[in-house]
Design a protein around this motif. Structure first.
Motif, PDB file in Angstrom:
ATOM      1  N   LEU A 184       0.866  -1.214   0.053  1.00 26.61           N
ATOM      2  CA  LEU A 184      -0.073  -0.020  -0.020  1.00 26.61           C
ATOM      3  C   LEU A 184       0.769   1.292   0.249  1.00 26.61           C
ATOM      4  O   LEU A 184       0.368   2.314  -0.578  1.00 26.61           O
ATOM      5  N   HIS A 185       2.261   1.245   0.314  1.00 32.66           N
ATOM      6  CA  HIS A 185       2.978   2.180   0.448  1.00 32.66           C
ATOM      7  C   HIS A 185       3.126   2.724  -0.677  1.00 32.66           C
ATOM      8  O   HIS A 185       3.648   2.081  -1.604  1.00 32.66           O
ATOM      9  N   PRO A 186       3.104   4.259  -1.187  1.00 31.20           N
ATOM     10  CA  PRO A 186       3.091   4.629  -2.296  1.00 31.20           C
ATOM     11  C   PRO A 186       4.493   4.811  -2.984  1.00 31.20           C
ATOM     12  O   PRO A 186       4.738   4.851  -4.148  1.00 31.20           O
ATOM     13  N   ASP A 187       5.477   4.979  -1.845  1.00 31.03           N
ATOM     14  CA  ASP A 187       6.866   5.467  -2.236  1.00 31.03           C
ATOM     15  C   ASP A 187       7.789   4.205  -2.449  1.00 31.03           C
ATOM     16  O   ASP A 187       9.042   4.464  -2.533  1.00 31.03           O
ATOM     17  N   TYR A 188       7.238   3.139  -1.979  1.00 30.80           N
ATOM     18  CA  TYR A 188       8.357   1.927  -2.093  1.00 30.80           C
ATOM     19  C   TYR A 188       8.840   1.700  -3.735  1.00 30.80           C
ATOM     20  O   TYR A 188       7.971   1.895  -4.542  1.00 30.80           O
ATOM     21  N   LEU A 189       9.811   1.328  -3.844  1.00 31.52           N
ATOM     22  CA  LEU A 189      10.425   0.996  -5.013  1.00 31.52           C
ATOM     23  C   LEU A 189       9.611  -0.068  -5.812  1.00 31.52           C
ATOM     24  O   LEU A 189       9.346  -0.087  -6.934  1.00 31.52           O
ATOM     25  N   SER A 190       8.911  -1.032  -5.058  1.00 27.44           N
ATOM     26  CA  SER A 190       8.230  -2.277  -5.580  1.00 27.44           C
ATOM     27  C   SER A 190       6.781  -1.675  -6.193  1.00 27.44           C
ATOM     28  O   SER A 190       6.378  -2.317  -6.985  1.00 27.44           O
ATOM     29  N   THR A 191       6.247  -0.644  -5.369  1.00 29.14           N
ATOM     30  CA  THR A 191       5.145   0.042  -5.942  1.00 29.14           C
ATOM     31  C   THR A 191       5.385   0.867  -7.044  1.00 29.14           C
ATOM     32  O   THR A 191       4.450   0.455  -8.245  1.00 29.14           O
ATOM     33  N   ARG A 192       6.604   1.225  -7.273  1.00 27.77           N
ATOM     34  CA  ARG A 192       6.692   1.949  -8.585  1.00 27.77           C
ATOM     35  C   ARG A 192       7.013   1.260  -9.593  1.00 27.77           C
ATOM     36  O   ARG A 192       6.762   1.348 -10.884  1.00 27.77           O
ATOM     37  N   PHE A 193       7.639   0.010  -9.382  1.00 27.85           N
ATOM     38  CA  PHE A 193       7.873  -0.979 -10.221  1.00 27.85           C
ATOM     39  C   PHE A 193       6.506  -1.597 -10.949  1.00 27.85           C
ATOM     40  O   PHE A 193       6.597  -1.556 -12.187  1.00 27.85           O
ATOM     41  N   ALA A 194       5.641  -1.723  -9.930  1.00 26.51           N
ATOM     42  CA  ALA A 194       4.443  -2.234 -10.111  1.00 26.51           C
ATOM     43  C   ALA A 194       3.592  -1.215 -11.252  1.00 26.51           C
ATOM     44  O   ALA A 194       2.947  -1.654 -12.290  1.00 26.51           O
ATOM     45  N   GLU A 195       3.742   0.274 -10.882  1.00 21.52           N
ATOM     46  CA  GLU A 195       3.207   1.081 -11.891  1.00 21.52           C
ATOM     47  C   GLU A 195       3.814   1.266 -13.282  1.00 21.52           C
ATOM     48  O   GLU A 195       2.915   1.636 -13.889  1.00 21.52           O
ATOM     49  N   GLU A 196       4.808   0.784 -13.302  1.00 18.95           N
ATOM     50  CA  GLU A 196       5.655   0.658 -14.757  1.00 18.95           C
ATOM     51  C   GLU A 196       5.254  -0.446 -15.707  1.00 18.95           C
ATOM     52  O   GLU A 196       5.642  -0.376 -16.806  1.00 18.95           O
ATOM     53  N   LEU A 197       4.493  -1.296 -14.877  1.00 21.51           N
ATOM     54  CA  LEU A 197       4.178  -2.599 -15.695  1.00 21.51           C
ATOM     55  C   LEU A 197       3.064  -2.352 -16.810  1.00 21.51           C
ATOM     56  O   LEU A 197       2.035  -1.975 -16.187  1.00 21.51           O
ATOM     57  N   PRO A 198       3.205  -2.650 -17.866  1.00 23.24           N
ATOM     58  CA  PRO A 198       1.992  -2.284 -18.889  1.00 23.24           C
ATOM     59  C   PRO A 198       1.183  -3.437 -18.933  1.00 23.24           C
ATOM     60  O   PRO A 198       1.384  -4.583 -18.562  1.00 23.24           O
ATOM     61  N   GLY A 199      -0.441  -3.037 -19.208  1.00 21.16           N
ATOM     62  CA  GLY A 199      -1.241  -4.045 -19.344  1.00 21.16           C
ATOM     63  C   GLY A 199      -1.623  -4.867 -18.168  1.00 21.16           C
ATOM     64  O   GLY A 199      -2.190  -6.134 -18.365  1.00 21.16           O
ATOM     65  N   VAL A 200      -1.452  -4.489 -17.107  1.00 14.93           N
ATOM     66  CA  VAL A 200      -1.867  -5.201 -15.987  1.00 14.93           C
ATOM     67  C   VAL A 200      -2.889  -4.701 -14.855  1.00 14.93           C
ATOM     68  O   VAL A 200      -3.085  -3.284 -14.771  1.00 14.93           O
ATOM     69  N   ARG A 201      -3.367  -5.194 -14.013  1.00 15.49           N
ATOM     70  CA  ARG A 201      -4.427  -4.682 -12.963  1.00 15.49           C
ATOM     71  C   ARG A 201      -3.499  -4.681 -11.707  1.00 15.49           C
ATOM     72  O   ARG A 201      -2.854  -5.623 -11.195  1.00 15.49           O
ATOM     73  N   ARG A 202      -3.488  -3.450 -11.249  1.00 20.10           N
ATOM     74  CA  ARG A 202      -2.654  -3.356  -9.722  1.00 20.10           C
ATOM     75  C   ARG A 202      -3.318  -3.271  -8.713  1.00 20.10           C
ATOM     76  O   ARG A 202      -4.484  -2.469  -8.669  1.00 20.10           O
ATOM     77  N   ILE A 203      -2.981  -3.988  -7.645  1.00 19.13           N
ATOM     78  CA  ILE A 203      -3.853  -4.067  -6.570  1.00 19.13           C
ATOM     79  C   ILE A 203      -2.915  -4.009  -5.375  1.00 19.13           C
ATOM     80  O   ILE A 203      -2.163  -4.629  -5.031  1.00 19.13           O
ATOM     81  N   ALA A 204      -3.311  -2.745  -4.457  1.00 19.58           N
ATOM     82  CA  ALA A 204      -2.602  -2.218  -3.414  1.00 19.58           C
ATOM     83  C   ALA A 204      -3.084  -3.039  -2.187  1.00 19.58           C
ATOM     84  O   ALA A 204      -4.065  -3.194  -2.030  1.00 19.58           O
ATOM     85  N   VAL A 205      -2.147  -3.587  -1.579  1.00 15.04           N
ATOM     86  CA  VAL A 205      -2.455  -4.526  -0.429  1.00 15.04           C
ATOM     87  C   VAL A 205      -1.910  -4.002   1.166  1.00 15.04           C
ATOM     88  O   VAL A 205      -0.719  -3.772   0.876  1.00 15.04           O
ATOM     89  N   GLN A 206      -2.919  -3.774   1.880  1.00 16.72           N
ATOM     90  CA  GLN A 206      -2.097  -3.528   3.164  1.00 16.72           C
ATOM     91  C   GLN A 206      -1.099  -4.259   4.018  1.00 16.72           C
ATOM     92  O   GLN A 206      -1.334  -5.603   4.000  1.00 16.72           O
ATOM     93  N   HIS A 207      -0.302  -3.798   4.380  1.00 22.77           N
ATOM     94  CA  HIS A 207       0.795  -4.592   4.800  1.00 22.77           C
ATOM     95  C   HIS A 207       0.607  -5.559   5.789  1.00 22.77           C
ATOM     96  O   HIS A 207       1.247  -6.898   5.705  1.00 22.77           O
ATOM     97  N   HIS A 208      -0.021  -5.371   6.864  1.00 15.83           N
ATOM     98  CA  HIS A 208      -0.079  -6.329   7.877  1.00 15.83           C
ATOM     99  C   HIS A 208      -1.324  -7.298   7.418  1.00 15.83           C
ATOM    100  O   HIS A 208      -1.396  -8.290   7.890  1.00 15.83           O
ATOM    101  N   HIS A 209      -2.232  -6.800   6.586  1.00 18.49           N
ATOM    102  CA  HIS A 209      -3.213  -7.776   5.985  1.00 18.49           C
ATOM    103  C   HIS A 209      -2.760  -8.792   5.339  1.00 18.49           C
ATOM    104  O   HIS A 209      -2.647 -10.022   5.411  1.00 18.49           O
TER     105      HIS A 209
END
Length: 752
Positions: free
Chosen positions: A458-483
């Motif tokens: 869910l954290h918007p500034d993680y490099l993994s989040t940014r990596f996800a945002e750059e992947l084309p043609g996918v549906r992105r789902i943010a997941v709360q860390h402790h969940h």
């Protein structure tokens, strides 16, 4: 006459499965064939019906030791005219489900040959067979055949080819098969990377290690930095060069007898050390150990592993009680695995290099484990375990999950299985990010899965989040860390029903925008509700508070007493101006994000009792707080449990005040630590009781990095089970952020 088609999936390639089937078919007088395909192994066998039934039963129940069968489908097919049972060439099709075996330690048969002067592979450092050797780190594609590994660089000599093609040989279709005439070779290089002509590189390396030198040694999944663990000067120099002030070094010893010279190892730890996975195992050190005190300063445990490659045995044979065998990298960088990279990055650390010319396709660190409550728990899941699949409670669409910022791993799901990657590292620089990219591509290739759903933190500034945002043609789902932590624990244990998740860790981005880390969640993969949490404390300086625990101590004191708190001894060592500045920051809310983190509470207590004011690695304060616990202490501190606006709130203020009174009474720190740990366990029971009454839930899941703490885990587990809870914990999936991707993948799969 009857004919059966048998399709088998699982880890059945590269483990001697086809020769096993071939020999079994001949024993039962069957005709037909066996082959590798992109799903696993396919068999058509024909013969008398009783023989065919016996054959199928033994294929399933007597498979080779490294095989893991996940699907076994038998059906009738038309009888054919044929005279023998044969092994056919592998077939590659579009649907790939074949699972690759993890890298495996050298077997006893190969070890005997390694030290037999009459054997043609005497002292050959790359000896292997279908029962052992490199797998995942050298695989470039499937089916698992030599052309799809880095061994394609080494054409087989006549002798090795004969073994490779002989179904009665232990090396029949052993893809890494080789010998000194045709296979990989060792070479020795000086500090500048220049190759030196030495008669026996392994013996030359041993001699330099005995002189106190530091070597970079290329292994299965990357380079290790190696030194004699009994040589205090060598270990001190390694710490200086590697800029690793206090974090413990991993050790390697020849056998359990050698380990017993410096550590006390129980039966469960012995089994874990000697298992096929060969992880680093945390074992209690002996007070009279002969190793350098700098191996693991301020720590009651050593991280120990046994040899898992022939080269390791050659280095350790009759020479050393233990070798330091630590990953070759600088702080926050991934393990070095390419030769040019090693020469460039390790020149200031290693005195020389012992390397080989077999390419490593996928870098893989050593796994780390400890025994808690009688079972093995992985702290880092990597070599020896990856890429084994984890069975999920139900099938789901393919999902790629990108894990967290720290201890990053990724996960890909395929039907009812999840494939958690090896440890990638902390996503703090581009080199680690490139490792993530390679791992994602490699897993997608060998699994033939191209997920269109990508889960990230869910954290918007993680490099993994940014990596996800750059992947084309996918549906992105943010997941709360402790969940994700909660669902990771449930999924590993095959549970799908709602549970009370006790999630204690360092930091994770919360749904309310604050930093969570001391959470009681109620839910499952479908969703969650926050049932309780620790009271929010300011983190003065933000991330600086994770590196300097004294900041959290000032925060906790301010929370418990207000602006005027007792002048404790640890404050005397601090600059009074710094303390006043922190108080002002807290009072005005300047750069003081709020956190409910249990990990930060550990930091506060470690600083309050004078144990640790600054840390040199993540989790150090909490680890050292566990190390000093006095056995037998059962007392607890008071705490407050209040009803907040939406959930229960655990207030540590009474605990802090009682701890301060003990400090003023000069109670030993071992007792202080024990009482703090006891209090946390009692807190958990009290909260879970309240939540059970409100919800009817009786299943509890313990997850998060804090539950790497053996004392707290065992104490909490016992209290909850005594109170009637069914408790699930981690084992093959780390409780820390290294297991987070599994939970992300399952949660996203439900939303896909």
């Amino acid at each position: 006459m009857k004919r059966n088609r048998i399709d088998i999936e699982g880890i059945v390639q590269g483990v001697g499965f086809r020769p096993f089937v071939y020999q079994l078919a001949r024993r039962w007088n069957l005709t037909g064939w066996v082959l590798n395909d992109s799903r696993g192994v396919s068999i058509e066998a024909q013969g008398a019906a009783p023989n065919l039934a016996a054959f199928a039963g033994q294929v399933r129940t007597q498979a080779p030791p490294l095989a893991v069968i996940t699907r076994f489908d038998v059906r009738d097919c038309p009888v054919e005219v044929e005279e023998a049972f044969v092994i056919r060439a592998s077939v590659r099709d579009r649907e790939r489900k074949a699972q690759i075996s993890p890298d495996t330690f050298v077997c006893d048969d190969c070890l005997r040959e390694l030290f037999d002067p009459a054997d043609r592979r005497f002292r050959y450092p790359f000896i292997n067979c279908t029962n052992c050797g490199p797998r995942y780190t050298i695989v470039t594609g499937v089916p698992y055949d030599r052309p799809h590994t880095t061994m394609r660089d080494f054409p087989l000599c006549e002798d090795c080819r004969a073994e490779y093609e002989d179904p009665s040989s232990r090396r029949f279709h052993a893809q890494p098969n080789a010998c000194a005439a045709c296979g990989p070779r060792l070479s020795f290089h000086d500090r500048q990377g220049r190759k030196l002509e030495v008669a026996d590189p392994a013996r030359h390396a041993v001699e330099l290690l005995r002189q106190g030198r530091i070597l970079a040694v290329k292994g299965l999944g990357g380079y290790h930095l190696v030194a004699d663990a009994s040589n205090d000067e060598a270990v001190a120099e390694l710490r200086r060069r590697k800029a690793r002030d206090e974090k413990p070094f991993a050790l390697m010893s020849r056998d359990l007898d050698q380990v017993g010279l410096y550590a006390r190892v129980n039966e469960a730890e012995q089994r874990l050390l000697a298992g096929v996975e060969r992880p680093i195992v945390l074992v209690r050190r002996r007070d009279d150990h002969p190793l350098s005190p700098r191996v693991a300063p301020r720590n009651r445990f050593f991280g120990v592993m046994l040899p898992y490659t022939p080269l390791h045995y050659l280095l350790l044979d009759e020479h050393f009680t233990a070798l330091v065998m630590t990953s070759a990298n600088l702080s926050d960088e991934p393990i070095v695995f390419e030769d040019a990279e090693a020469f460039a990055r390790l020149g200031g650390i290693a005195d020389a290099y012992l390397l080989h010319n077999r390419r490593i396709h996928t870098r893989t660190d050593d796994s780390i484990a400890r025994v808690m409550a009688g079972r093995a728990v992985l702290m880092r899941r990597s070599r020896g375990y990856v890429p084994r699949g984890i069975f999920l409670p139900q099938e789901q669409p393919p999902v790629l999950a990108l894990g967290a910022e720290l201890k990053n791993t990724v996960c890909i799901t395929q039907e009812n299985r999840a494939f958690l990657s090896q440890h990638i590292g902390d996503l703090k620089n581009l080199e680690v990010l490139r490792g993530l990219e390679h791992t994602v591509t490699h897993l997608q290739d060998i699994l033939s899965v191209q997920p269109r759903v990508v889960a990230h933190d869910l954290h918007p500034d993680y490099l993994s989040t940014r990596f996800a945002e750059e992947l084309p043609g996918v549906r992105r789902i943010a997941v709360q860390h402790h969940h994700a932590h909660l669902v990771s624990c449930l999924a590993e244990n095959g549970r799908d029903e709602p549970a009370i998740g006790v999630i204690f860790d360092g930091i994770g981005y919360g749904s309310d925008g604050h930093i969570w880390g001391g959470e009681f969640l109620m839910g499952n993969a479908e969703g969650f509700r926050r049932g309780a949490h620790f009271a929010y404390l300011p983190m003065p300086g933000g991330d600086a508070a994770t590196r300097e625990p004294w900041r959290m101590a000032v925060s906790a004191l301010t929370h418990a007493y207000g602006a005027e708190f007792p002048p404790l001894p640890f404050l005397a060592a601090m600059d009074a101006r710094d303390v006043r500045l922190l108080q002002q920051m807290i009072a005005r809310g300047i750069n003081c994000p709020l956190t409910s983190s249990c990990g930060r509470l550990f930091d506060a207590v470690a600083a309050l009792i004078g144990l640790r004011q600054k840390v040199s690695y993540e989790g150090q304060a909490a680890l050292e707080l566990e190390q000093v616990i006095s056995a037998g202490e059962e007392a607890v501190y008071p705490f407050a449990l209040q009803q907040g606006e939406e959930s229960l709130v655990l207030d540590p203020a009474p605990l802090i005040r009682a701890l301060v009174l003990d400090l003023e009474g000069r109670v030993p720190i071992g007792i202080l630590s024990a009482r703090f740990h006891n209090t946390l366990a009692v807190m958990v029971r009290a909260v879970c009781r309240r939540l059970r009454t409100a919800s009817g839930l009786t299943l509890a899941a313990l997850s998060g990095g804090v539950f790497q703490n053996r004392y707290l885990t065992e104490k909490t587990l016992a209290l909850l089970e005594e109170d009637g809870f069914t408790v699930v914990t981690h084992s093959l999936v780390p409780p820390n952020d290294g297991g987070l991707a599994l939970g992300q993948a399952v949660i996203a799969g439900r939303q896909a």
